[in-house]
Scaffold this active site. Structure first.
Site, mmCIF file in Angstrom:
data_model
loop_
_atom_site.group_PDB
_atom_site.id
_atom_site.type_symbol
_atom_site.label_atom_id
_atom_site.label_comp_id
_atom_site.label_asym_id
_atom_site.label_seq_id
_atom_site.Cartn_x
_atom_site.Cartn_y
_atom_site.Cartn_z
ATOM 1 N N ASP A 15 -47.530 4.052 22.657
ATOM 2 C CA ASP A 15 -48.235 2.768 22.505
ATOM 3 C C ASP A 15 -48.270 1.990 23.821
ATOM 4 O O ASP A 15 -47.941 0.793 23.856
ATOM 5 C CB ASP A 15 -47.567 1.896 21.417
ATOM 6 C CG ASP A 15 -47.335 2.640 20.115
ATOM 7 O OD1 ASP A 15 -48.171 3.498 19.768
ATOM 8 O OD2 ASP A 15 -46.326 2.377 19.439
ATOM 9 N N GLU A 187 -56.290 0.683 14.131
ATOM 10 C CA GLU A 187 -55.097 -0.014 14.628
ATOM 11 C C GLU A 187 -55.152 -0.099 16.140
ATOM 12 O O GLU A 187 -56.158 0.272 16.751
ATOM 13 C CB GLU A 187 -53.827 0.711 14.168
ATOM 14 C CG GLU A 187 -53.733 2.127 14.656
ATOM 15 C CD GLU A 187 -52.577 2.910 14.044
ATOM 16 O OE1 GLU A 187 -51.878 2.397 13.167
ATOM 17 O OE2 GLU A 187 -52.390 4.063 14.468
HETATM 18 C C1 6LW Z 1 -48.213 1.713 16.124
HETATM 19 C C2 6LW Z 1 -49.560 2.157 15.805
HETATM 20 C C3 6LW Z 1 -49.430 3.505 16.225
HETATM 21 O O1 6LW Z 1 -47.884 0.477 15.689
HETATM 22 O O2 6LW Z 1 -48.230 3.940 15.845
HETATM 23 O O3 6LW Z 1 -50.321 4.886 17.808
HETATM 24 C C4 6LW Z 1 -47.494 2.830 15.457
HETATM 25 N N1 6LW Z 1 -50.299 4.033 16.960
HETATM 26 O O4 6LW Z 1 -50.569 1.550 16.473
HETATM 27 C C5 6LW Z 1 -46.101 2.974 15.903
HETATM 28 O O5 6LW Z 1 -46.043 3.412 17.225
#
Ligand code: 6LW
Length: 517
Positions: A15, A187
């Site tokens: 991330d 996300e």
């Molecule tokens: C993070 C989400 C994700 O919050 O995995 O790669 C989760 N994306 O965006 C935890 O790292």
């Protein structure tokens, strides 16, 4: 131009978020239940990254008690505005005991100190922040859709941040649910103002094999956002499970001082079958703009194992954290503990640690007597010189940790008749993999985890005797493909009295991290 090795941060650095101040880039990644939390890296060329500190590095800054593995600190966003670094992040508390939520911290120097967290009135995860050209600021994030049309549909929201009050104000706007209808987990949203337009970059598909990066554009920050016809702008899911790099997504954009654009993002490198024990790593990709839309890795459309970066002269691979071979001294920023700071569970002594023995074990959702390092290389030896403990119930040794439910131990038992025992904890169940006698009680022993791909060979060395293989653990049941969760592996030293009171202190004379690849 010099070809720089990708990932630029090897091991569990997921991330990534990035910003630039003049000629210097700063980057932060997620850390879940490990402390200190949120490592801060600095680079002047995007290739050589030096860790300068952590965001969460004071006792009590956040409450980690009861936070199970793969909870804790999720995806942060780092920005610089008006002389301050701003970081928003989520403390995820799976048992919902009220410790979690989205928070904001600031610092004048990204190396710290960072302010205490200010909690934001927002649910969900993956907060980000846009400082608009007109002086206003907008926080955005993602959460499970309030009225979902499909399973694991999420929605990206945006709301104004009052910079003086450090509070969200005004109405909330839902601006995105993913580029693809039915896509799970839209996300990692990041909003940018570029050439007068608002761009939303967001991941979707879940942070696994189907991960992807998509983009949308609007004339107003609150939307409506128009998805790009060319979405997704980056994915490796079409390459199959045999690809060298999989699961690319969760990108953040930055413009270099020379005007060039780049993205940092996460990806995984499977080996020994579809397993990625090193976790989700940070990769670098060039970005170009064509007809108002970003093109990731122009001409290639992929995250490559090397990337050409202008102006880089020296070998970048040699400079990335973890590539250094040798003893890891207690002051090294790579040390982390679980749910507590290393200095709360151990004391530096010489080249090693004094580890006060705790009744808790690594199988407990608790603070354990443990200090560890990310496994950053698929072939690596981690050696620890330890002194056996006096009490029969006390153990000190090495741990290969995925979580409290999945780990491997190579421990010296205490008391008058010490042995070295290799144990696998799989889904909470303990299995003894092998044992070896300690021939000279009272003398230090050398414990080694010698990792070659998916073979985790557990070795004992005693003065004047050849090394003995106590067991070989299979790494394939330790990675997150098998266990679930979001983490790569850690290798470290630990001590426990298995639930009984203890006043002993385990002596770890030194720990060496010796990459072999
Ligand atoms: C993070 C989400 C994700 O919050 O995995 O790669 C989760 N994306 O965006 C935890 O790292």
């Amino acid at each position: 131009m010099t070809a720089v090795g990708n990932p630029v941060l090897a091991g569990c650095y997921p991330d990534p978020t990035i910003c630039r101040v003049q000629d210097t880039f700063y980057l932060v990644t997620s850390t879940f239940e490990y402390l200190p939390g949120l490592p801060v890296f600095r680079s002047t060329d995007l290739a050589h990254w030096e860790q300068v500190g952590h965001v969460v590095d004071r006792p009590g800054m956040l409450d980690y008690s009861g936070i199970a593995s793969s909870g804790g600190l999720y995806a942060p966003t780092l920005r610089h505005h008006d002389g301050l670094f701003w970081l928003v992040c989520t403390l995820v508390d799976q048992d919902d005991a009220g410790r979690g939520g989205n928070f904001l911290v600031t610092a004048e120097d990204p190396a710290g100190p960072w302010s205490d967290p200010v909690w934001l009135d927002a649910d969900g995860i993956d907060p980000s922040i846009l400082f608009d050209d007109d002086g206003r600021a907008w926080v955005h994030g993602t959460r499970l859709a309030r009225e979902p049309e499909w399973f694991h549909q999420t929605e990206v929201w945006v709301r104004e941040l009052d910079l003086a009050q450090r509070a969200l104000v005004g109405p909330e706007h839902v601006i995105w649910t993913g580029a693809v209808r039915g896509a799970v987990w839209a996300e990692a949203p990041h909003l940018y103002r570029i050439d007068g337009a608002y761009y939303l970059l967001a991941a979707e598909g879940g942070t696994e094999f189907h991960h992807a990066v998509s983009v949308a554009r609007a004339d107003a920050v609150t939307g409506p956002y128009e998805g790009y016809r060319g979405n997704p702008v980056l994915t490796h899911r079409d390459l199959g499970h045999g690809a060298q790099i999989v699961g690319v997504g969760h990108a953040d954009l930055v413009q270099a001082a020379d005007g060039g654009w780049w993205a940092v993002l996460l990806g995984m490198r499977p080996y020994g079958g579809y397993h990625h024990n090193l976790g989700r790593e940070t990769f670098l990709v060039p970005v170009a703009w064509e007809e108002g839309w970003p093109v990731f890795a122009p001409g290639l459309g992929r995250v490559a194992p090397t990337v050409d970066v202008p102006g880089v002269t020296a070998s970048a691979r040699a400079a990335t954290p973890g590539a250094r071979s040798g003893p890891v001294l207690p002051g090294d920023l790579r040390w982390t503990s679980v749910r507590a700071l290393p200095r709360e569970v151990a004391s530096p002594r010489g080249h090693g640690w004094d580890l006060p023995v705790r009744p808790t074990t690594l199988a407990d959702v608790a603070v354990a007597s443990f200090v560890g390092l990310r496994q950053q290389h698929r072939d690596v030896d981690v050696r620890a010189v330890v002194l056996p403990l006096p009490g029969a119930h006390e153990e000190v040794g090495l741990a290969v940790r995925q979580s409290e439910r999945h780990h491997v131990l190579l421990d010296v038992t205490g008391g008058p008749d010490p042995r070295v025992v290799a144990v696998r904890v799989e889904d909470g169940h303990r299995t003894v993999l092998g044992e070896a006698p300690v021939d000279v009680p009272g003398e230090p022993v050398v414990l080694t985890v010698s990792v070659r791909g998916q073979d985790y060979r557990l070795l004992l060395e005693q003065a004047g005797r050849p090394p003995v293989t106590v067991a070989v653990a299979d790494g394939r049941w330790l990675d997150s493909v098998t266990t679930g969760g979001f983490l790569g592996l850690w290798i470290g030293v630990h001590a426990t009295s298995h639930g009984r009171p203890s006043t002993a202190t385990a002596r770890v004379e030194r720990v060496e991290y010796l990459p072999q690849d």
